[in-house]
Every structure is written in structure tokens, then in C-alpha cells.
Design a protein around this motif. Structure first.
Motif, PDB file in Angstrom:
ATOM      1  N   PHE A 459       0.851  -1.191   0.000  1.00  0.00           N
ATOM      2  CA  PHE A 459       0.000   0.000   0.000  1.00  0.00           C
ATOM      3  C   PHE A 459       0.888   1.243   0.000  1.00  0.00           C
ATOM      4  O   PHE A 459       2.087   1.168   0.303  1.00  0.00           O
ATOM      5  CB  PHE A 459      -0.983  -0.010   1.183  1.00  0.00           C
ATOM      6  N   GLN A 460       0.291   2.357  -0.319  1.00  0.00           N
ATOM      7  CA  GLN A 460       1.038   3.618  -0.342  1.00  0.00           C
ATOM      8  C   GLN A 460       0.348   4.620   0.573  1.00  0.00           C
ATOM      9  O   GLN A 460      -0.722   5.135   0.254  1.00  0.00           O
ATOM     10  CB  GLN A 460       1.121   4.184  -1.757  1.00  0.00           C
ATOM     11  N   LYS A 461       0.938   4.830   1.750  1.00  0.00           N
ATOM     12  CA  LYS A 461       0.478   5.787   2.757  1.00  0.00           C
ATOM     13  C   LYS A 461      -0.876   5.411   3.359  1.00  0.00           C
ATOM     14  O   LYS A 461      -1.003   5.231   4.558  1.00  0.00           O
ATOM     15  CB  LYS A 461       0.423   7.209   2.184  1.00  0.00           C
ATOM     16  N   GLU A 462      -1.912   5.301   2.521  1.00  0.00           N
ATOM     17  CA  GLU A 462      -3.247   4.990   3.003  1.00  0.00           C
ATOM     18  C   GLU A 462      -3.614   3.554   2.626  1.00  0.00           C
ATOM     19  O   GLU A 462      -3.267   3.068   1.554  1.00  0.00           O
ATOM     20  CB  GLU A 462      -4.279   5.950   2.396  1.00  0.00           C
ATOM     21  N   LEU A 463      -4.371   2.878   3.517  1.00  0.00           N
ATOM     22  CA  LEU A 463      -4.711   1.477   3.279  1.00  0.00           C
ATOM     23  C   LEU A 463      -5.645   1.289   2.093  1.00  0.00           C
ATOM     24  O   LEU A 463      -5.708   0.203   1.512  1.00  0.00           O
ATOM     25  CB  LEU A 463      -5.346   0.871   4.542  1.00  0.00           C
ATOM     26  N   PHE A 464      -6.413   2.333   1.739  1.00  0.00           N
ATOM     27  CA  PHE A 464      -7.298   2.189   0.585  1.00  0.00           C
ATOM     28  C   PHE A 464      -6.521   2.258  -0.731  1.00  0.00           C
ATOM     29  O   PHE A 464      -7.049   1.988  -1.796  1.00  0.00           O
ATOM     30  CB  PHE A 464      -8.398   3.263   0.600  1.00  0.00           C
ATOM     31  N   SER A 465      -5.230   2.620  -0.643  1.00  0.00           N
ATOM     32  CA  SER A 465      -4.411   2.736  -1.838  1.00  0.00           C
ATOM     33  C   SER A 465      -3.509   1.511  -1.965  1.00  0.00           C
ATOM     34  O   SER A 465      -2.283   1.615  -1.953  1.00  0.00           O
ATOM     35  CB  SER A 465      -3.582   4.025  -1.785  1.00  0.00           C
ATOM     36  N   MET A 466      -4.134   0.322  -2.076  1.00  0.00           N
ATOM     37  CA  MET A 466      -3.366  -0.919  -2.178  1.00  0.00           C
ATOM     38  C   MET A 466      -3.087  -1.246  -3.643  1.00  0.00           C
ATOM     39  O   MET A 466      -3.851  -0.862  -4.537  1.00  0.00           O
ATOM     40  CB  MET A 466      -4.117  -2.063  -1.510  1.00  0.00           C
ATOM     41  N   PHE A 467      -2.014  -1.960  -3.883  1.00  0.00           N
ATOM     42  CA  PHE A 467      -1.610  -2.270  -5.261  1.00  0.00           C
ATOM     43  C   PHE A 467      -0.713  -3.499  -5.251  1.00  0.00           C
ATOM     44  O   PHE A 467      -0.366  -4.037  -4.200  1.00  0.00           O
ATOM     45  CB  PHE A 467      -0.873  -1.079  -5.884  1.00  0.00           C
ATOM     46  N   GLY A 468      -0.328  -3.935  -6.451  1.00  0.00           N
ATOM     47  CA  GLY A 468       0.656  -5.002  -6.588  1.00  0.00           C
ATOM     48  C   GLY A 468       0.100  -6.392  -6.315  1.00  0.00           C
ATOM     49  O   GLY A 468      -1.095  -6.599  -6.110  1.00  0.00           O
ATOM     50  N   VAL A 469       1.025  -7.358  -6.314  1.00  0.00           N
ATOM     51  CA  VAL A 469       0.673  -8.769  -6.128  1.00  0.00           C
ATOM     52  C   VAL A 469       0.980  -9.169  -4.688  1.00  0.00           C
ATOM     53  O   VAL A 469       2.143  -9.174  -4.276  1.00  0.00           O
ATOM     54  CB  VAL A 469       1.467  -9.672  -7.098  1.00  0.00           C
ATOM     55  N   PRO A 470      -0.047  -9.487  -3.889  1.00  0.00           N
ATOM     56  CA  PRO A 470       0.205  -9.926  -2.505  1.00  0.00           C
ATOM     57  C   PRO A 470       0.781 -11.342  -2.500  1.00  0.00           C
ATOM     58  O   PRO A 470       0.690 -12.070  -3.486  1.00  0.00           O
ATOM     59  CB  PRO A 470      -1.187  -9.883  -1.867  1.00  0.00           C
ATOM     60  N   PHE A 471       1.350 -11.744  -1.368  1.00  0.00           N
ATOM     61  CA  PHE A 471       1.906 -13.100  -1.279  1.00  0.00           C
ATOM     62  C   PHE A 471       1.898 -13.548   0.178  1.00  0.00           C
ATOM     63  O   PHE A 471       1.675 -12.747   1.098  1.00  0.00           O
ATOM     64  CB  PHE A 471       3.316 -13.156  -1.870  1.00  0.00           C
ATOM     65  N   LEU A 472       2.116 -14.839   0.374  1.00  0.00           N
ATOM     66  CA  LEU A 472       2.177 -15.423   1.710  1.00  0.00           C
ATOM     67  C   LEU A 472       3.626 -15.711   2.068  1.00  0.00           C
ATOM     68  O   LEU A 472       4.417 -16.111   1.207  1.00  0.00           O
ATOM     69  CB  LEU A 472       1.359 -16.713   1.766  1.00  0.00           C
ATOM     70  N   ILE A 473       3.928 -15.533   3.343  1.00  0.00           N
ATOM     71  CA  ILE A 473       5.278 -15.815   3.800  1.00  0.00           C
ATOM     72  C   ILE A 473       5.207 -16.525   5.149  1.00  0.00           C
ATOM     73  O   ILE A 473       4.293 -16.278   5.951  1.00  0.00           O
ATOM     74  CB  ILE A 473       6.108 -14.504   3.897  1.00  0.00           C
ATOM     75  N   ARG A 474       6.115 -17.423   5.381  1.00  0.00           N
ATOM     76  CA  ARG A 474       6.140 -18.171   6.645  1.00  0.00           C
ATOM     77  C   ARG A 474       6.897 -17.374   7.706  1.00  0.00           C
ATOM     78  O   ARG A 474       7.994 -16.883   7.447  1.00  0.00           O
ATOM     79  CB  ARG A 474       6.813 -19.531   6.427  1.00  0.00           C
ATOM     80  N   VAL A 475       6.301 -17.263   8.888  1.00  0.00           N
ATOM     81  CA  VAL A 475       6.981 -16.612  10.024  1.00  0.00           C
ATOM     82  C   VAL A 475       6.936 -17.563  11.220  1.00  0.00           C
ATOM     83  O   VAL A 475       6.050 -18.424  11.312  1.00  0.00           O
ATOM     84  CB  VAL A 475       6.321 -15.268  10.390  1.00  0.00           C
ATOM     85  N   GLN A 476       7.872 -17.392  12.146  1.00  0.00           N
ATOM     86  CA  GLN A 476       7.982 -18.288  13.299  1.00  0.00           C
ATOM     87  C   GLN A 476       7.980 -17.462  14.578  1.00  0.00           C
ATOM     88  O   GLN A 476       8.526 -16.344  14.635  1.00  0.00           O
ATOM     89  CB  GLN A 476       9.263 -19.123  13.193  1.00  0.00           C
ATOM     90  N   GLU A 477       7.354 -17.987  15.591  1.00  0.00           N
ATOM     91  CA  GLU A 477       7.269 -17.314  16.889  1.00  0.00           C
ATOM     92  C   GLU A 477       8.671 -16.992  17.403  1.00  0.00           C
ATOM     93  O   GLU A 477       9.550 -17.858  17.455  1.00  0.00           O
ATOM     94  CB  GLU A 477       6.550 -18.230  17.891  1.00  0.00           C
ATOM     95  N   GLY A 478       8.875 -15.701  17.717  1.00  0.00           N
ATOM     96  CA  GLY A 478      10.119 -15.270  18.340  1.00  0.00           C
ATOM     97  C   GLY A 478      11.262 -14.965  17.388  1.00  0.00           C
ATOM     98  O   GLY A 478      12.313 -14.483  17.826  1.00  0.00           O
ATOM     99  N   GLU A 479      11.105 -15.211  16.101  1.00  0.00           N
ATOM    100  CA  GLU A 479      12.238 -14.958  15.196  1.00  0.00           C
ATOM    101  C   GLU A 479      12.407 -13.453  14.977  1.00  0.00           C
ATOM    102  O   GLU A 479      11.429 -12.688  14.954  1.00  0.00           O
ATOM    103  CB  GLU A 479      12.061 -15.682  13.863  1.00  0.00           C
ATOM    104  N   PRO A 480      13.650 -12.976  14.843  1.00  0.00           N
ATOM    105  CA  PRO A 480      13.884 -11.544  14.614  1.00  0.00           C
ATOM    106  C   PRO A 480      13.228 -11.117  13.293  1.00  0.00           C
ATOM    107  O   PRO A 480      13.254 -11.860  12.310  1.00  0.00           O
ATOM    108  CB  PRO A 480      15.408 -11.442  14.529  1.00  0.00           C
ATOM    109  N   PHE A 481      12.650  -9.933  13.296  1.00  0.00           N
ATOM    110  CA  PHE A 481      11.977  -9.465  12.082  1.00  0.00           C
ATOM    111  C   PHE A 481      12.978  -9.260  10.945  1.00  0.00           C
ATOM    112  O   PHE A 481      12.596  -9.296   9.770  1.00  0.00           O
ATOM    113  CB  PHE A 481      11.219  -8.167  12.362  1.00  0.00           C
ATOM    114  N   THR A 482      14.250  -9.059  11.277  1.00  0.00           N
ATOM    115  CA  THR A 482      15.264  -8.886  10.224  1.00  0.00           C
ATOM    116  C   THR A 482      15.334 -10.121   9.322  1.00  0.00           C
ATOM    117  O   THR A 482      15.624 -10.015   8.129  1.00  0.00           O
ATOM    118  CB  THR A 482      16.641  -8.622  10.857  1.00  0.00           C
ATOM    119  N   GLU A 483      15.049 -11.326   9.888  1.00  0.00           N
ATOM    120  CA  GLU A 483      15.053 -12.535   9.066  1.00  0.00           C
ATOM    121  C   GLU A 483      13.836 -12.567   8.141  1.00  0.00           C
ATOM    122  O   GLU A 483      13.923 -12.991   6.983  1.00  0.00           O
ATOM    123  CB  GLU A 483      15.076 -13.772   9.969  1.00  0.00           C
TER     124      GLU A 483
END
Length: 567
Positions: A459-483
Motif C-alpha cells: 500500500f502507499q500511505k493509506e490502506l485504501f491505496s493498495m496495489f501489486g501482487v500480494p503473497f504469503l510468507i512463513r513466520v515463526q514465533e520469536g524470530e527476529p523481524f530482520t530474518e
């Protein structure tokens, strides 16, 4: 003045003077259009040739010229002695055929304009002697002889071959011509023949009794009549157009149809000559032969009556003919007859028993491609994914799991992963809701209790201004967001510099909470849905990428005309 310039000026003045003279003397001239027998070979239609396709040899002659003067002109032009040529004026008969006829000139000094009955254009067939014989044309008795033209029909190839002309006595019997016809047609001597008279378009009559004289066998015998012959063979019945009569009847109903690819808006198409009496499968077979495909792997569509574009598909069980599919024609373009086609991956009869499902295929590099799948009407998501895998099996990634999933996408955000037991009739793509199919990455196939699939959207600044191709990503409890950030960078295939321009935010209930990338550690509960009133489930939280939309379209269309507002 430069000598070259002076010469050009003199040339231009002479040319202008000649043009003035031609214009002032135009009423003194007429046009002679001459055709020879060489131009009749290869013609596949009625009469001897098509004036719209065959170019004549044209002569601009004085109207006051007599027939002797015309013959001298033609002799000089064609290189034949005058005795080796004979003029046959082409005349439009009352039955709308164009045939050579006898030239009646009693007065040797009669002008060509009078001979042409005051027509400024005189069209003639110029008969010439065989150049190898070097003999003058034999005498033609206008009272007792007749000029006939010969054509051979081959039912195997559905073609006509021109076999020259003959001048014979009107009392000659038909069977006496058979040896000559066999010779002209390349048949062995004694070959049994069927002989027809080509009377007019859609009227080719078989000569029933070959023992009759020409003047008895042919109705209203006259110069320019055409005999069509073919081998009398029982095997002819196996061919689509077994007789010359069938051929000319089919010819009468032929039209040119423009075929365009429905999936390509800019397709110029190709033209086929088809019979208006063809049924659905005959039409499909002709189109398939041109496209080098199976006729069962084509779907046909009518053209819309009032604007350019395909209409509804034509069912393969359609019982009408081509005439019913192309008429009535557009009033503004009466000569344009058009059909559309679409290539299929399954046979048309199977397709019509299936349901079309429109979705989007997304590659592992997030490239989108519109896709149409055909499943049984009572099928589930599992059946849909099976069809998609058959279609896309060769394009699956080397590192993928080989398994597919169906995602529901609303306004550029993944709403949910559809379960495989869901009936397709329950899925309804309306508004901004679409369905997409993709391969499940290997690392997202089996998740434990501490892992979660997280929706990532732009999105760009406002949530109503969404664009592009969304995707799913795997996240794990406690992992640093940098990963997580690094996995997103790899998925988007962008540089570190481009990644630094993106701000990350947890979005829940329309509110954004921006993440401090170096400090935040993933907490699964931040992304789990929460219960609303009366046990209703709230939307899941998702990860937003806040950045500039580089592919954003301008709000303005510079091709639109300005609107002037007057106070």
C-alpha cells in the motif's frame, strides 16, 4: 538558366500539353479490353474467368477505326498474323453469364464504336491459332457451327481444369465428342464420361442422352456454351462433391468468412471460403485445417451484430448452418462476414459439459497470468487444482513442492486459502474479488504450532491505496523481524537499497502499527484473528509494505477532450 532546369521545364510543358490534348480528344476514343485463352486456365468458378481477378490487355483506340484496323493493331501487339486471330465479343446473357458470341459485321467499313453498340468499352475474347501449327484458323460457319468451351471436373481434388475450346457442327452427336474430351482431359481412350452443360450459376444440367445432336441435347445452343465432363467412376460417390453438379451448387453457396482469434483483440484474422450450407462440424473442420489442429479442440463464437467483437459461444450440437450464424449482417458493413474461434485444451463436447472457472496463475516470481480452467459442474477446489496442475506442470519451479493452492484475493490482499473440499459453485468472483492459483513453496508445506502463514500486501500511505501482487510468507514465533525482512527481499527480488525505502506495518482492523525492524520479534498472537461480538471472527492481521507505487497510472487520460464550464 541551368540547362538541366530548362530541359525539365520543356519536358513538363510538353507533358502538360499532351494531357490537355488527350482531354480535349477523349470523346474520339474508346477502350478495347482483350482476353486470350491463356487467362482461362486455373479458373475455378462459373463462366471462363473472373473479370475482377484477371487483368485484360487494354488498347485505347479511335472510335472511327474499322474492324480491319483493330485486327492490325492486335496483330502488331500479339505477334500473330491476322488470319491466325478471331474476335469474339463477350456478351452478358439474360441469365447473367458472360460468354463469347459471334461477331456480326456485314459492312467492312463499319466503325468499331458501332460494332460495340456505342459502348465506350468493348470487351472481347481473342481466339488465336496454335503457334506450333503455324496455320490460319479454320473457317467458322456462323450458321452451322458452334463454339464450345470445355472444362474437366475432378471430384477427388474438387477442382476444375480448363481444357480449351472447339468449333464443331451443331448436328454433331454428343458421343462423337467423347474421344476428343478424353484426349483433352488426359483420360485413356474409351474412358466412360459424364457430360454436363454449365448453364448459369447453380444450374449445371447433366446431358442424359449422348446420342442426341448438339442442337437437340443442349437447351438453346449458342456460341460460348460450356461443357463440363468427368470420369464416370463408381468411386466418385465416396467424395464430398461427387459430381460437377455438386461442385457448382456448392460454389454457388460459397462465401468468404473472416476468422479471428477471440483471445487476441488485435488479431487481423484470416479468410476462408466456406459454404453457407455447412454445419457446425464442417465449419470447424475447415478452420482446424487452416490452423493445423483438431476441430474438436476449437470453440466457435458468433460476431456481435452491432459492434466489433465476439458474442456467445456456439454449441457443438448446433443444428443450423453457416447462413444462420452470419446473417443478418451488420448494416454498415454488409460485406463483412465474421466468426471468432478459440483454441481449447480439452475437446469441445467435454468442455460444454464442464464449468469454466476464471482465475489467475501466479508464478514463484509473482508474475500473473489469466487462466481459464474447465471442471465438472459439481467439482471441488481439489478438482480445480488438478486441472491447473495438468496445464502448468511444465512451468512449476524446481524447488517447489509440486502442490498447488487456491487463494481468494480481495482488493490486492489475500483474504484466505480455500480448502480443497469446498464446492466450486460456492466460489463467486464478484467486484474486486478474484481467485488465484499458485504452487506452494517447500517451506510453507508443513507448519508446526509455532509457525504461521502471513499475508504480505503493498500500500502507499493509506490502506485504501493498495496495489501489486500480494503473497504469503512463513513466520515463526520469536524470530527476529530482520530474518522475515530478508525473506521478503528475496521473494520480491529487490536490492537492499530498494528495501530501505519500504516501511513495514502490522495492519489490523484498518489500523497500522509500524514496526521497528531491528527491535521487533515475531509474535504469532499479533497476527491471529480476534473474536468480535456474538462470536463473529474479525479479520486477520496482515503485514503491510508501505512504499511508492512505481506502476501507478495517471488519474488523467490525456486523450480525453477538455470539458468547458461556462458560468
Amino acid at each position: 538558366m541551368n540547362p538541366d532546369t530548362l530541359q525539365k521545364q520543356i519536358t513538363d510543358e510538353r507533358k502538360l500539353e499532351m494531357q490537355r490534348k488527350d482531354k480535349s480528344e477523349a470523346h474520339l476514343y474508346m477502350m478495347l479490353k482483350a482476353y486470350t485463352e491463356d487467362q482461362f486456365y486455373g479458373h475455378q468458378g462459373n463462366d471462363l474467368f473472373d473479370m475482377d481477378k484477371i487483368k485484360s490487355r487494354d488498347f485505347r483506340i479511335l472510335k472511327s477505326l474499322n474492324l480491319s484496323g483493330v485486327m492490325e493493331l492486335l496483330s502488331d501487339s500479339y505477334g500473330y498474323p491476322i488470319d491466325n486471330m478471331r474476335i469474339w465479343p463477350l456478351t452478358l446473357r439474360t441469365n447473367q453469364t458472360n460468354r463469347p458470341t459471334t461477331l456480326e459485321v456485314e459492312d467492312a467499313e463499319k466503325t468499331v464504336y458501332d460494332i460495340a453498340e456505342n459502348d465506350p468499352t468493348w470487351i472481347v475474347f481473342l481466339e488465336t491459332a496454335d503457334p506450333e501449327c503455324q496455320k490460319a484458323l479454320p473457317h467458322f460457319d456462323k450458321e452451322n457451327d458452334v463454339l464450345l468451351f470445355l472444362k474437366k471436373y475432378d471430384p477427388k481434388t474438387k477442382t476444375i481444369s480448363y481444357c480449351g475450346h472447339i468449333a464443331v457442327s451443331i448436328t454433331q452427336k454428343i458421343y462423337e465428342l467423347i474421344p476428343l474430351l478424353c484426349e483433352r482431359g488426359g483420360f485413356p481412350e474409351g474412358t466412360p464420361l459424364i457430360i454436363y452443360e454449365e448453364v448459369k450459376p447453380n444450374l449445371t444440367e447433366k446431358i442424359q442422352d449422348v446420342r442426341l445432336q448438339l442442337d437437340k441435347a443442349l437447351d438453346e445452343l449458342m456460341d460460348g456454351d460450356i461443357l463440363v465432363f468427368q470420369r464416370d467412376d463408381p468411386e466418385n460417390d465416396q467424395y464430398e462433391l461427387a459430381t460437377a453438379k455438386d461442385y457448382f451448387r456448392d460454389l454457388y453457396y460459397r462465401i468468404e468468412v473472416l476468422l479471428c482469434d477471440k483471445t487476441n483483440l488485435n488479431d487481423p484474422g484470416f479468410t476462408l471460403t466456406l459454404s453457407v450450407k455447412m454445419n457446425y462440424f464442417q465449419i470447424a473442420k475447415a478452420i482446424a485445417a487452416k490452423l493445423d489442429t483438431d476441430p474438436m479442440l476449437l470453440q466457435l463464437f458468433r460476431a456481435q451484430p452491432h459492434r466489433d467483437g465476439p458474442s456467445h459461444p456456439i454449441r457443438c450440437a448446433y443444428e443450423g448452418t453457416l447462413r444462420d450464424l452470419i446473417f443478418p449482417l451488420k448494416p454498415r458493413t454488409p460485406n463483412v462476414k465474421k466468426l471468432y474461434y478459440q483454441r481449447l485444451t480439452i475437446k469441445i463436447n467435454e468442455l460444454e459439459n464442464k464449468k469454466q472457472f476464471r482465475c489467475v496463475w501466479v508464478s514463484n516470481k509473482l508474475q500473473e497470468e489469466e487462466m481459464f480452467l474447465y471442471t465438472n459442474k459439481d467439482d471441488t477446489v481439489a478438482g480445480l487444482l488438478m486441472e491447473a496442475k495438468l496445464l502448468k506442470n511444465r512451468t512449476l519451479g524446481n524447488n517447489g513442492s509440486g502442490k498447488l493452492r487456491l487463494l481468494e484475493v480481495i482488493s490486492n490482499k489475500i483474504h484466505q486459502v480455500q480448502q480443497e473440499d469446498v464446492l466450486l459453485e460456492c466460489l463467486n468472483p464478484v467486484g474486486t474479488k478474484t481467485y488465484r492459483i499458485e504452487e506452494i513453496p517447500e517451506d510453507q508445506l508443513d507448519l508446526n504450532e509455532t509457525e504461521l502463514l502471513l499475508c504480505v500486501a503493498h500500500f502507499q500511505k493509506e490502506l485504501f491505496s493498495m496495489f501489486g501482487v500480494p503473497f504469503l510468507i512463513r513466520v515463526q514465533e520469536g524470530e527476529p523481524f530482520t530474518e522475515v525482512r530478508e525473506r521478503i527481499k528475496n521473494q520480491l527480488e529487490i536490492s537492499e537499497k530498494e528495501l530501505e525505502k519500504i516501511k513495514f506495518a502490522i495492519v489490523l482492523l484498518g489500523k497500522t502499527s509500524y514496526i521497528t525492524e531491528d527491535e521487533y520479534r515475531v509474535s504469532i498472537k499479533d497476527f491471529l484473528p480476534t473474536s468480535g461480538g456474538a462470536g463473529a471472527m474479525q479479520q486477520k492481521a496482515w503485514l503491510g509494505l508501505d512504499h511508492v507505487n512505481k506502476n501507478k497510472r495517471s488519474r488523467y487520460n490525456y486523450f480525453e477532450k477538455a470539458i468547458k464550464i461556462l458560468n
